[in-house]
Scaffold this motif. Structure first.
Motif, PDB file in Angstrom:
ATOM      1  N   ILE A 205      14.215  10.440 -19.083  1.00  0.00           N
ATOM      2  CA  ILE A 205      13.585   9.358 -18.327  1.00  0.00           C
ATOM      3  C   ILE A 205      12.312   8.907 -19.060  1.00  0.00           C
ATOM      4  O   ILE A 205      11.541   9.740 -19.524  1.00  0.00           O
ATOM      5  N   PRO A 206      12.095   7.610 -19.186  1.00  0.00           N
ATOM      6  CA  PRO A 206      10.909   7.134 -19.913  1.00  0.00           C
ATOM      7  C   PRO A 206       9.611   7.668 -19.323  1.00  0.00           C
ATOM      8  O   PRO A 206       9.477   7.747 -18.090  1.00  0.00           O
ATOM      9  N   PRO A 207       8.663   8.042 -20.165  1.00  0.00           N
ATOM     10  CA  PRO A 207       7.361   8.492 -19.657  1.00  0.00           C
ATOM     11  C   PRO A 207       6.574   7.312 -19.107  1.00  0.00           C
ATOM     12  O   PRO A 207       6.973   6.155 -19.246  1.00  0.00           O
ATOM     13  N   GLY A 208       5.443   7.620 -18.514  1.00  0.00           N
ATOM     14  CA  GLY A 208       4.601   6.569 -17.960  1.00  0.00           C
ATOM     15  C   GLY A 208       4.578   6.608 -16.450  1.00  0.00           C
ATOM     16  O   GLY A 208       5.076   7.553 -15.818  1.00  0.00           O
ATOM     17  N   GLU A 209       4.006   5.565 -15.859  1.00  0.00           N
ATOM     18  CA  GLU A 209       3.862   5.520 -14.404  1.00  0.00           C
ATOM     19  C   GLU A 209       3.888   4.083 -13.912  1.00  0.00           C
ATOM     20  O   GLU A 209       3.247   3.207 -14.496  1.00  0.00           O
ATOM     21  N   PHE A 210       4.663   3.858 -12.878  1.00  0.00           N
ATOM     22  CA  PHE A 210       4.642   2.578 -12.185  1.00  0.00           C
ATOM     23  C   PHE A 210       3.553   2.661 -11.122  1.00  0.00           C
ATOM     24  O   PHE A 210       3.649   3.443 -10.178  1.00  0.00           O
ATOM     25  N   THR A 211       2.498   1.896 -11.303  1.00  0.00           N
ATOM     26  CA  THR A 211       1.382   1.937 -10.364  1.00  0.00           C
ATOM     27  C   THR A 211       1.349   0.664  -9.531  1.00  0.00           C
ATOM     28  O   THR A 211       1.804  -0.397  -9.962  1.00  0.00           O
ATOM     29  N   PHE A 212       0.824   0.789  -8.329  1.00  0.00           N
ATOM     30  CA  PHE A 212       0.683  -0.382  -7.460  1.00  0.00           C
ATOM     31  C   PHE A 212      -0.573  -0.209  -6.632  1.00  0.00           C
ATOM     32  O   PHE A 212      -1.028   0.900  -6.353  1.00  0.00           O
ATOM     33  N   LYS A 213      -1.153  -1.335  -6.276  1.00  0.00           N
ATOM     34  CA  LYS A 213      -2.427  -1.283  -5.569  1.00  0.00           C
ATOM     35  C   LYS A 213      -2.251  -0.864  -4.117  1.00  0.00           C
ATOM     36  O   LYS A 213      -1.214  -1.097  -3.498  1.00  0.00           O
ATOM     37  N   GLU A 214      -3.288  -0.235  -3.608  1.00  0.00           N
ATOM     38  CA  GLU A 214      -3.300   0.187  -2.208  1.00  0.00           C
ATOM     39  C   GLU A 214      -3.590  -1.034  -1.347  1.00  0.00           C
ATOM     40  O   GLU A 214      -4.620  -1.685  -1.507  1.00  0.00           O
ATOM     41  N   GLU A 215      -2.666  -1.350  -0.456  1.00  0.00           N
ATOM     42  CA  GLU A 215      -2.826  -2.522   0.405  1.00  0.00           C
ATOM     43  C   GLU A 215      -2.814  -2.072   1.862  1.00  0.00           C
ATOM     44  O   GLU A 215      -1.763  -1.900   2.459  1.00  0.00           O
ATOM     45  N   ASN A 216      -4.010  -1.866   2.393  1.00  0.00           N
ATOM     46  CA  ASN A 216      -4.145  -1.421   3.770  1.00  0.00           C
ATOM     47  C   ASN A 216      -4.553  -2.577   4.671  1.00  0.00           C
ATOM     48  O   ASN A 216      -5.356  -3.428   4.294  1.00  0.00           O
ATOM     49  N   THR A 217      -3.991  -2.591   5.836  1.00  0.00           N
ATOM     50  CA  THR A 217      -4.403  -3.527   6.867  1.00  0.00           C
ATOM     51  C   THR A 217      -4.423  -2.767   8.187  1.00  0.00           C
ATOM     52  O   THR A 217      -3.707  -1.780   8.357  1.00  0.00           O
ATOM     53  N   SER A 218      -5.254  -3.191   9.092  1.00  0.00           N
ATOM     54  CA  SER A 218      -5.378  -2.481  10.367  1.00  0.00           C
ATOM     55  C   SER A 218      -5.311  -3.460  11.532  1.00  0.00           C
ATOM     56  O   SER A 218      -5.436  -4.675  11.357  1.00  0.00           O
ATOM     57  N   VAL A 219      -5.113  -2.914  12.714  1.00  0.00           N
ATOM     58  CA  VAL A 219      -5.076  -3.718  13.937  1.00  0.00           C
ATOM     59  C   VAL A 219      -6.512  -3.932  14.384  1.00  0.00           C
ATOM     60  O   VAL A 219      -7.144  -3.021  14.918  1.00  0.00           O
ATOM     61  N   GLU A 220      -7.030  -5.128  14.148  1.00  0.00           N
ATOM     62  CA  GLU A 220      -8.428  -5.419  14.464  1.00  0.00           C
ATOM     63  C   GLU A 220      -8.585  -6.118  15.816  1.00  0.00           C
ATOM     64  O   GLU A 220      -9.622  -6.025  16.460  1.00  0.00           O
ATOM     65  N   GLU A 221      -7.555  -6.828  16.231  1.00  0.00           N
ATOM     66  CA  GLU A 221      -7.629  -7.606  17.464  1.00  0.00           C
ATOM     67  C   GLU A 221      -6.281  -7.543  18.174  1.00  0.00           C
ATOM     68  O   GLU A 221      -5.229  -7.704  17.557  1.00  0.00           O
ATOM     69  N   SER A 222      -6.313  -7.294  19.471  1.00  0.00           N
ATOM     70  CA  SER A 222      -5.069  -7.192  20.232  1.00  0.00           C
ATOM     71  C   SER A 222      -4.347  -8.532  20.308  1.00  0.00           C
ATOM     72  O   SER A 222      -4.965  -9.564  20.565  1.00  0.00           O
ATOM     73  N   LYS A 223      -3.045  -8.497  20.040  1.00  0.00           N
ATOM     74  CA  LYS A 223      -2.223  -9.702  20.090  1.00  0.00           C
ATOM     75  C   LYS A 223      -0.850  -9.361  20.657  1.00  0.00           C
ATOM     76  O   LYS A 223      -0.317  -8.277  20.394  1.00  0.00           O
ATOM     77  N   VAL A 224      -0.285 -10.290  21.404  1.00  0.00           N
ATOM     78  CA  VAL A 224       1.080 -10.152  21.910  1.00  0.00           C
ATOM     79  C   VAL A 224       1.855 -11.403  21.516  1.00  0.00           C
ATOM     80  O   VAL A 224       1.414 -12.525  21.773  1.00  0.00           O
ATOM     81  N   VAL A 225       2.998 -11.216  20.873  1.00  0.00           N
ATOM     82  CA  VAL A 225       3.859 -12.312  20.440  1.00  0.00           C
ATOM     83  C   VAL A 225       5.153 -12.268  21.253  1.00  0.00           C
ATOM     84  O   VAL A 225       5.751 -11.191  21.412  1.00  0.00           O
ATOM     85  N   TYR A 226       5.584 -13.404  21.739  1.00  0.00           N
ATOM     86  CA  TYR A 226       6.814 -13.483  22.522  1.00  0.00           C
ATOM     87  C   TYR A 226       7.916 -14.128  21.698  1.00  0.00           C
ATOM     88  O   TYR A 226       7.701 -15.163  21.058  1.00  0.00           O
ATOM     89  N   VAL A 227       9.081 -13.510  21.713  1.00  0.00           N
ATOM     90  CA  VAL A 227      10.239 -14.002  20.974  1.00  0.00           C
ATOM     91  C   VAL A 227      11.384 -14.207  21.957  1.00  0.00           C
ATOM     92  O   VAL A 227      11.720 -13.309  22.732  1.00  0.00           O
TER      93      VAL A 227
END
Length: 398
Positions: A205-227
């Motif tokens: 297997i090829p050496p090296g590393e597949f890296t990706f950025k940390e993408e965090n998001t949080s629940v900052e405001e209460s929301k309700v969506v109706y479908v």
């Protein structure tokens, strides 16, 4: 247990068992949906690994395992690709030969690619016919907005339809790097004899590393969506903030999840179903992800009870009385379920690899029950006070 890190970065974990000559193995590749340029690309790539290589066609790949009563599978989650297989001990050499060809020389045959694209698109459409899946699709867009988790690993119809063979080749070359790969084998074998065979395959297997950025998001405001959706049932699904893997509250939150929504003795079940009679079903879950941790709570009810059920579910999650006996029962559920889920060699291999690829280390498979047992009532209440505040909810109803 035998563990080794190869020069190319691949992690190998071997666990010997005593039994009837069977084994299970998993190859994990840390990647998932991160950095996809077309949604659903990694999932389709993993599926196509089973459709042909330079040495084996799809029938031969399946036969290499099924001839011994075993199986092979490949799929993608939010954070990794997983290739799992089960076979008999005498079938290991053939299994490794096929696995090597799948990893290093997949052909991604175009005629099968078109068929698999149609299958994936059908799966995406089919999921929308189920209340829970439709709710989760919309909740992902709300609570994971702007991150890879915003769309399930299946992807979107539009993107999947545009995926070409060149995309698969490019994606596979991008993520198949030594430091992203964990290989686990559990079964009735001699580790000292098997290790050189495994090394021979995985060292390519090829050496090296597949890296990706940390993408965090949080629940900052209460929301309700109706479908809106035709049908006789309403589905309510909510997301709450949770602790990250390296947060000291992570184990406490696992116990909180079990207190709230695991089984018929849980808070949600006892109140929403037994006392209020709202629920066809109700539970909670706290999936393990690299980023943006969420607790999910669910209730299925009749449309006329949806608003009351939503209100009461939020109240149960935030303010239900939790006692010492609730915590002890929840810990017993978690530990019992954990042990029962380790009955096969394939499942044992999965847990070892899962903890390793998620950054917790394979030894977490041994430590997890002990760390859960240490959680106290104070820990659970503290975790709830810290994280259970705002919410994102989706209500699907006629």
């Amino acid at each position: 247990m035998v563990e080794k890190t190869l020069n190319n970065g691949v992690r190998i974990i071997l666990k010997e068992t005593k039994g009837e000559g069977i084994l299970g193995g998993y190859t994990f590749i840390k990647s998932g949906t991160h950095e996809e340029w077309k949604r659903g690309l990694t999932n389709l790539t993993s599926i196509m690994l089973l459709r042909g290589t330079k040495k084996f066609d799809s029938f031969q790949i399946a036969s290499a395992f099924e001839d011994y009563g075993g199986s092979i599978s490949a799929d993608t989650t939010d954070d990794y690709v997983q290739i799992g297989f089960a076979t008999k001990t005498e079938g290991l050499d053939k299994a490794l030969e096929v696995l090597e060809s799948m990893l290093l020389e997949p052909t991604f045959p175009e005629e099968q690619l078109e068929r698999e694209k149609k299958n994936v698109i059908s799966a995406i459409r089919s999921k929308r016919e189920k209340g829970f899946e439709l709710a989760m699709e919309n909740l992902r867009r709300l609570t994971f907005k702007g991150t890879p988790y915003e769309v399930s690993p299946l992807g979107t119809e539009e993107d999947v339809s545009k995926i070409e063979k060149d995309d698969l080749v490019k994606r596979w070359n991008q993520i198949l790097k030594g430091k992203n790969v964990v290989f686990v084998l559990v079964g009735d074998f001699n580790a000292e004899e098997v290790l050189p065979k495994v090394e021979k395959v995985l060292s390519k297997i090829p050496p090296g590393e597949f890296t990706f950025k940390e993408e965090n998001t949080s629940v900052e405001e209460s929301k309700v969506v109706y479908v809106s959706r035709q049908g006789a049932q309403a589905t309510i699904l909510c997301a709450w903030n949770g602790p990250k893997l390296d947060d000291g509250n992570w184990f406490s939150f696992k116990v909180l999840d079990a207190v709230l929504g695991t089984g018929m003795t849980s808070k949600l079940f006892q109140f929403l179903r037994e006392q209020k009679g709202y629920a066809y079903a109700t539970y909670s879950m706290f999936p393990t992800r690299l980023f943006s941790p969420r607790l999910f709570t669910y209730v299925g009810t009749s449309p006329d009870k949806a608003e009351d059920a939503l209100k009461d579910m939020l109240e149960v999650v935030r303010n239900s009385t939790i006692k010492e006996e609730d915590v002890e029962l929840a810990k017993s559920k978690i530990i019992g379920g954990f042990l029962l889920s380790h009955q096969t060699r394939l499942s044992q291999a999965w847990y070892l690899g899962f903890y390793e690829v998620m950054g917790l280390g394979w030894k977490m498979d041994e430590e997890y029950p002990k760390l859960i047992q240490k959680v106290s009532l104070k820990d659970v209440l503290s975790a709830r006070d810290r994280f259970i505040k705002e919410h994102h909810c989706v209500v699907v109803k006629p």
